[in-house]
Scaffold this motif. Structure first.
Motif, mmCIF file in Angstrom:
data_model
loop_
_atom_site.group_PDB
_atom_site.id
_atom_site.type_symbol
_atom_site.label_atom_id
_atom_site.label_comp_id
_atom_site.label_asym_id
_atom_site.label_seq_id
_atom_site.Cartn_x
_atom_site.Cartn_y
_atom_site.Cartn_z
ATOM 1 N N UNK A 32 0.837 -1.193 0.000
ATOM 2 C CA UNK A 32 0.000 0.000 0.000
ATOM 3 C C UNK A 32 0.875 1.247 0.000
ATOM 4 N N UNK A 33 0.259 2.326 -0.490
ATOM 5 C CA UNK A 33 0.930 3.621 -0.465
ATOM 6 C C UNK A 33 -0.022 4.621 0.165
ATOM 7 N N UNK A 34 0.365 5.122 1.328
ATOM 8 C CA UNK A 34 -0.416 6.161 1.990
ATOM 9 C C UNK A 34 -0.110 7.511 1.338
ATOM 10 N N UNK A 35 -1.019 8.465 1.456
ATOM 11 C CA UNK A 35 -0.782 9.791 0.855
ATOM 12 C C UNK A 35 0.538 10.400 1.323
ATOM 13 N N UNK A 36 1.386 10.760 0.385
ATOM 14 C CA UNK A 36 2.650 11.422 0.710
ATOM 15 C C UNK A 36 3.733 10.513 1.257
ATOM 16 N N UNK A 37 3.500 9.196 1.228
ATOM 17 C CA UNK A 37 4.483 8.262 1.787
ATOM 18 C C UNK A 37 4.923 7.248 0.735
ATOM 19 N N UNK A 38 5.918 6.474 1.079
ATOM 20 C CA UNK A 38 6.429 5.456 0.172
ATOM 21 C C UNK A 38 5.598 4.180 0.213
ATOM 22 N N UNK A 39 5.984 3.249 -0.662
ATOM 23 C CA UNK A 39 5.284 1.977 -0.731
ATOM 24 C C UNK A 39 5.587 1.151 0.524
ATOM 25 N N UNK A 76 -4.900 3.521 7.802
ATOM 26 C CA UNK A 76 -4.930 2.495 6.760
ATOM 27 C C UNK A 76 -5.275 3.087 5.391
ATOM 28 N N UNK A 77 -5.589 4.352 5.355
ATOM 29 C CA UNK A 77 -5.928 5.012 4.092
ATOM 30 C C UNK A 77 -4.762 4.947 3.116
ATOM 31 N N UNK A 78 -5.075 4.613 1.864
ATOM 32 C CA UNK A 78 -4.047 4.563 0.839
ATOM 33 C C UNK A 78 -4.504 3.779 -0.374
ATOM 34 N N UNK A 79 -3.608 3.638 -1.316
ATOM 35 C CA UNK A 79 -3.858 2.813 -2.497
ATOM 36 C C UNK A 79 -3.252 1.439 -2.252
#
Length: 114
Positions: free
Chosen positions: A38-45, A89-92
């Motif tokens: 997953x990738x959270x907003x503004x963060x790495x994988x 847990x928000x993210x792609x």
């Protein structure tokens, strides 16, 4: 050609649940180790979970006890059951065929918010 297509994301309130799916094709799914990242907003994988060919599973500490990874080899499909979701847990969320996520699908957006 490897194809990974995720679905099942959405907007959910804290404490809610979602079930993600990943339809796989172009490789021998039943013998492959599979991963969720997953990738959270503004963060790495970030690595989330792994399931090996025999069904053995591992989880990141941040999701252990809340998320469950599983697979249906007959349908070439990977799942991630997510319970007790938190805003962090928000993210792609993407499924991948390697732990670094270099070969992964487009992802599905999960947003946890009240």
């Amino acid at each position: 050609q490897v194809q990974l297509v995720e679905s099942g994301g959405g907007l959910v309130q804290p404490g809610g649940s979602l079930r993600l799916s990943c339809a796989a094709s172009g490789f021998s799914f039943s013998s492959a180790w599979m991963y969720w990242v997953r990738r959270a907003p503004g963060k790495g994988l970030e690595w989330v979970s792994t399931i090996d060919a025999g069904g053995g599973v591992t989880y990141a500490l941040s999701v252990k006890g809340r998320f469950t990874i599983s697979r249906d080899n007959a349908k070439n499909t990977l799942f991630l059951q997510m319970n007790d979701l938190k805003p962090e847990d928000t993210g792609v969320y993407s499924c991948a065929i390697d732990a670094t996520g270099e070969t992964r699908g487009q992802g599905t957006q999960v947003t946890v918010s009240s």
